[in-house]
Scaffold this active site. Structure first.
Site, PDB file in Angstrom:
ATOM      1  N   HIS A 146       0.803  -1.225   0.000  1.00 10.33           N
ATOM      2  CA  HIS A 146       0.000   0.000   0.000  1.00 10.33           C
ATOM      3  C   HIS A 146       0.841   1.283   0.000  1.00 10.33           C
ATOM      4  O   HIS A 146       0.485   2.269   0.648  1.00 10.33           O
ATOM      5  CB  HIS A 146      -0.961   0.009   1.183  1.00 10.33           C
ATOM      6  CG  HIS A 146      -2.027  -1.035   1.095  1.00 10.33           C
ATOM      7  ND1 HIS A 146      -2.525  -1.502  -0.101  1.00 10.33           N
ATOM      8  CD2 HIS A 146      -2.701  -1.706   2.069  1.00 10.33           C
ATOM      9  CE1 HIS A 146      -3.467  -2.408   0.136  1.00 10.33           C
ATOM     10  NE2 HIS A 146      -3.584  -2.560   1.435  1.00 10.33           N
ATOM     11  N   HIS A 220      -9.449   2.253   1.073  1.00  6.43           N
ATOM     12  CA  HIS A 220      -9.320   1.121   1.997  1.00  6.43           C
ATOM     13  C   HIS A 220     -10.301   1.190   3.170  1.00  6.43           C
ATOM     14  O   HIS A 220      -9.933   0.907   4.308  1.00  6.43           O
ATOM     15  CB  HIS A 220      -7.882   1.036   2.524  1.00  6.43           C
ATOM     16  CG  HIS A 220      -7.430  -0.344   2.867  1.00  6.43           C
ATOM     17  ND1 HIS A 220      -7.981  -1.084   3.896  1.00  6.43           N
ATOM     18  CD2 HIS A 220      -6.469  -1.132   2.316  1.00  6.43           C
ATOM     19  CE1 HIS A 220      -7.359  -2.249   3.979  1.00  6.43           C
ATOM     20  NE2 HIS A 220      -6.442  -2.306   3.033  1.00  6.43           N
ATOM     21  N   GLU A 357     -11.567  -3.403  -2.349  1.00  2.00           N
ATOM     22  CA  GLU A 357     -10.626  -2.423  -2.900  1.00  2.00           C
ATOM     23  C   GLU A 357     -10.496  -2.620  -4.417  1.00  2.00           C
ATOM     24  O   GLU A 357      -9.916  -3.602  -4.869  1.00  2.00           O
ATOM     25  CB  GLU A 357      -9.258  -2.581  -2.235  1.00  2.00           C
ATOM     26  CG  GLU A 357      -9.299  -2.552  -0.723  1.00  2.00           C
ATOM     27  CD  GLU A 357      -8.126  -3.293  -0.110  1.00  2.00           C
ATOM     28  OE1 GLU A 357      -6.966  -2.959  -0.453  1.00  2.00           O
ATOM     29  OE2 GLU A 357      -8.363  -4.230   0.691  1.00  2.00           O
TER      30      GLU A 357
END
Length: 395
Positions: A146, A220, A357
């Site tokens: 991420h 997220h 996501e």
């Protein structure tokens, strides 16, 4: 004759007067309608706190007249609260979150945050562009996850709000400098949150770069449509419009293959309870401690096809998603471990929230057969995902 003329004239005057009054009444009605339309969405700005560096963080509440509210802060572009009605018309918060900026600044599993430069994992924190190897900051065992430990979820974004009759819009912008967390190029990013009168939350991602780079942006947020975070999400029904998943190795990096979901616990082509097969003796489930995989979407009409649906029968809440992305990471909150505080006391236990996501596949920069995530100078990165909320009565 004069009497007749006077009568006709009088009738004409009365008619014109009536018409004039009617026109004024219509204009007044139009003005009222326009005013009502203007008030159908609102945006309220407030102070949220200050970072240790002295940066002021703001919160924006986007609200419509249907009982839907979305709160977003400029730290990480985080959705801190999202309230939607249940089948009885009661609006409740359906996303995980904290009570303070201080808590969001502590290590946490990306609650509600914008993710970049690269959503999901990159193997060993390395990739190559035009023969040059780039080394990223790693934060997930040997891998980069991420965007790294100081990814976009920890950035302070600049905010610009606008409001029309039917939509409340919050535009967030951020400049990710060349070699930030190891990624090349000065990347200008704009993420636009739009709340409509139809209980839709649109998220538009845009970016440009001055040097060849890789980009994979996502959101997220963890959902629990029950509105009760002391309960798990195992009683939610999920539908995923996907025939294949991206299988992973022991460190959750793609093997490079695509696997059919037929006759596996990963088949959500028809509505299925999350909890039905989550603990099945399946190698992929064991590696992810549950669902933590990317599904390959059957996205025939990108941005129009509903690619994912979540339904909570007890509350009646429904979440439908559209996107133009090729994949979606369904994560069932397996690594929530009871250490993070809930807003009103207690802690977030395992599987008390799930994520959907939208994204390109994990580790795409190292997988030649996956859709590319390369962005060149002069190109515009642009992708949109929509979260639409409604209710369904289960009689």
């Amino acid at each position: 004759m004069n009497v007749l003329k006077r009568c006709v004239f009088g009738i004409a005057i009365i008619g014109l007067t009536t018409l004039s009054v009617q026109c004024k009444s219509d204009k007044k009605m139009d003005a009222t309608t326009t005013q009502d339309t203007k008030d159908s969405v609102t945006i309220v700005k407030s102070d949220y706190g200050t970072t240790p560096k002295g940066e002021k963080i703001e919160s924006y509440k986007l609200k419509n007249q249907n009982g839907m509210e979305v709160d977003i802060i400029t730290f990480g572009g985080i959705i801190t609260d999202l309230k939607v009605p249940n089948k009885d018309g009661v609006s409740e918060n359906v996303v995980t979150g904290f009570n303070s900026l201080e808590q969001y600044m502590k290590p946490n599993p990306f609650f509600g945050a914008l993710i970049g430069r690269f959503g999901n994992r990159i193997a060993k924190g390395k990739f190559t562009l035009d023969g040059k190897e780039y080394t990223l900051a790693t934060n997930n065992g040997p891998n980069a996850l991420h965007g790294g430990p100081e990814g976009f979820f920890r950035a302070v974004w600049k905010a610009e709000e606008t409001k029309s009759g039917e939509a409340a819009v919050l535009k967030l912008s951020y400049l990710s400098k060349d070699m930030e967390e190891g990624y090349p190029g000065n990347l200008k990013v704009v993420v636009t949150y739009t709340l409509t009168k139809n209980n839709e939350l649109e998220v538009l991602y845009e970016a440009t770069t001055d040097k060849k780079t890789v980009v994979n942006l996502t959101q997220h947020t963890y959902f629990n449509l029950s509105g009760d975070f002391s309960k798990t999400i195992l009683d939610h029904e999920i539908t995923l419009n996907a025939d294949k998943i991206v299988p992973v190795d022991a460190t959750l990096i793609p093997t490079g293959e695509l696997q059919d979901v037929a006759n596996t616990p990963f088949d959500f082509r028809k509505p299925k309870l999350i909890g039905k097969e989550i603990d099945a003796k399946d190698e992929q489930l064991i590696r992810g401690k549950g669902y933590d995989h990317c599904w390959v979407l059957n996205n025939t009409e990108k941005g129009k096809t509903v690619i994912a649906t979540a339904y909570h029968p007890a509350s009646g809440r429904v979440l439908e998603m559209t996107t133009d992305e090729p994949g979606i990471q369904f994560y069932s909150g397996n690594f929530l471990d009871g250490t993070l505080p809930m807003r009103n006391g207690g802690t977030y236990a395992q599987r008390t929230g799930f994520c959907l996501e939208t994204e390109h596949y994990p580790d795409s920069p190292n997988q030649k057969n996956f859709p590319t995530t390369v962005l060149n100078p002069g190109e515009n990165y642009k992708t949109k995902t929509t979260f639409k909320f409604s209710v369904k009565n289960n009689f």
